[in-house]
Design an enzyme around this catalytic site. Structure first.
Site, PDB file in Angstrom:
ATOM      1  N   TYR A 126      48.836  24.425 -13.064  1.00 38.44           N
ATOM      2  CA  TYR A 126      50.204  24.875 -12.479  1.00 38.44           C
ATOM      3  C   TYR A 126      51.053  24.109 -12.196  1.00 38.44           C
ATOM      4  O   TYR A 126      51.281  23.149 -12.371  1.00 38.44           O
ATOM      5  CB  TYR A 126      49.658  24.710 -11.016  1.00 38.44           C
ATOM      6  CG  TYR A 126      50.496  25.371  -9.689  1.00 38.44           C
ATOM      7  CD1 TYR A 126      51.689  25.766 -10.058  1.00 38.44           C
ATOM      8  CD2 TYR A 126      49.795  24.965  -8.507  1.00 38.44           C
ATOM      9  CE1 TYR A 126      52.850  25.765  -9.421  1.00 38.44           C
ATOM     10  CE2 TYR A 126      51.408  25.165  -7.199  1.00 38.44           C
ATOM     11  CZ  TYR A 126      52.495  25.453  -7.621  1.00 38.44           C
ATOM     12  OH  TYR A 126      53.099  25.496  -6.337  1.00 38.44           O
ATOM     13  N   LYS A 154      49.985  29.168 -13.655  1.00 41.08           N
ATOM     14  CA  LYS A 154      50.621  29.390 -12.227  1.00 41.08           C
ATOM     15  C   LYS A 154      51.546  29.511 -12.891  1.00 41.08           C
ATOM     16  O   LYS A 154      52.044  27.900 -12.979  1.00 41.08           O
ATOM     17  CB  LYS A 154      50.067  29.518 -11.238  1.00 41.08           C
ATOM     18  CG  LYS A 154      51.468  29.768 -10.418  1.00 41.08           C
ATOM     19  CD  LYS A 154      50.671  28.621  -8.756  1.00 41.08           C
ATOM     20  CE  LYS A 154      51.967  29.360  -7.320  1.00 41.08           C
ATOM     21  NZ  LYS A 154      51.560  28.845  -6.531  1.00 41.08           N
ATOM     22  N   ILE A 195      49.677  34.559  -7.740  1.00 40.96           N
ATOM     23  CA  ILE A 195      49.517  33.802  -7.008  1.00 40.96           C
ATOM     24  C   ILE A 195      50.582  33.927  -6.430  1.00 40.96           C
ATOM     25  O   ILE A 195      51.992  33.241  -6.607  1.00 40.96           O
ATOM     26  CB  ILE A 195      49.059  32.494  -7.477  1.00 40.96           C
ATOM     27  CG1 ILE A 195      47.965  32.566  -8.787  1.00 40.96           C
ATOM     28  CG2 ILE A 195      48.745  31.076  -6.406  1.00 40.96           C
ATOM     29  CD1 ILE A 195      47.588  30.951  -9.312  1.00 40.96           C
TER      30      ILE A 195
END
Length: 286
Positions: A126, A154, A195
């Site tokens: 992330y 992400k 996401i």
């Protein structure tokens, strides 16, 4: 994959029954899975017992392969422990921030991801340099992928240009849209997933937008993207949790309060969220 908000009772205890219903509603709307215990899920305010039960609740409803728990923690050992917990529940992947208690250098970042990858669960990195102050640059992501530590990222930097550099440096690394307000741009640049935040409130419209975007159907995607964008851009604001929860309340789902230290939305911003959400509802976007 929806980064789920977490409903609380008015006394700020976790409302697990409503959370289970929320997960079921998202899947019924066509979302592919859920990401509990992310920032939208206010994981930083949860006890270990609450955090574990949230993941278990999601798995009970969705099945493990459709659940990607956030496993962020200040220490690598704790992130590994949460990843092992996810593995025990059969989760298909986990979402991991870089070290964020300090501005970690490249070596520390690579060691952190390598340690968590030892659990054997696919790790999605992330990249949120705004909040973590650690930037997973395209080259660093390529190195992490070459290390065998991550399978996807992400991407929340908002810099769409990175999509092309990531594809050049690590063509087998899956790019996942990490900020709602660059959905269309990153989908067209080759992202294979999202996401997402705002589907918590508007799942049907969000699924329709995502499917059109990844199919390259601009005729369908662009008008919907323009309609939703005044809300989608709130996913990148400091008050994103409160904004999305307010929109949920307005569509008749439980958004509810946030735990301290988050305050309720200032009325100026709340009035904007109300106006845009109510217009979308009136126009048939839910």
């Amino acid at each position: 994959m929806v980064a789920t908000t977490l409903p609380f009772h008015d006394d700020l205890t976790v409302d697990y029954d409503t959370y289970a219903a929320q997960v079921a509603r998202l899947l019924e709307a066509g979302c592919d899975g859920v990401v509990p215990n992310g920032s939208l899920g206010e994981y930083q305010t949860l006890t270990d017992e609450e955090r574990a039960r949230v993941v278990a609740t999601a798995v009970e409803v969705a099945g493990g392969d459709r659940v990607m728990p956030g496993v962020a923690a200040y220490g690598s050992a704790e992130s590994l422990r949460w990843t092992e917990h996810a593995a025990e529940l059969g989760c298909g992947s986990v979402l991991l921030l870089p070290p964020n208690a300090f501005r970690a250098e490249e070596g520390a970042v690579r060691a952190h991801y390598a340690e968590v990858a030892r659990a054997g669960v696919p790790v999605v990195a992330y990249n949120n340099p705004y909040d973590t102050k650690v930037d997973l640059t395209p080259q660093l992501l390529a190195d992490l992928h070459a290390d065998g530590s991550i399978v996807a990222v992400k991407e929340f930097s908002g810099d769409v240009r990175r999509a092309y550099e990531i594809a050049e440096l690590a063509p087998e690394l899956d790019l996942l849209i990490g900020a709602d307000d660059v959905l269309l741009e990153l989908a067209l640049a080759g992202a294979v997933g999202w996401i997402a935040g705002y589907p918590n409130a508007l799942p049907d419209a969000s699924v329709a937008l995502y499917r059109a975007a990844v199919a390259g159907d601009l005729e369908a995607a662009l008008p919907l993207y323009r309609a939703l964008h005044p809300l989608l851009r709130l996913d990148s604001k400091t008050e994103f949790v409160q904004s999305i929860k307010l929109s949920m309340d307005l569509v008749g789902e439980r958004g509810g309060p946030t735990r301290p230290p988050r305050f309720p939305l200032p009325e100026e911003l709340a009035s904007v969220v109300r106006a845009v959400t109510e217009k979308l509802i009136a126009d048939g976007h839910r």
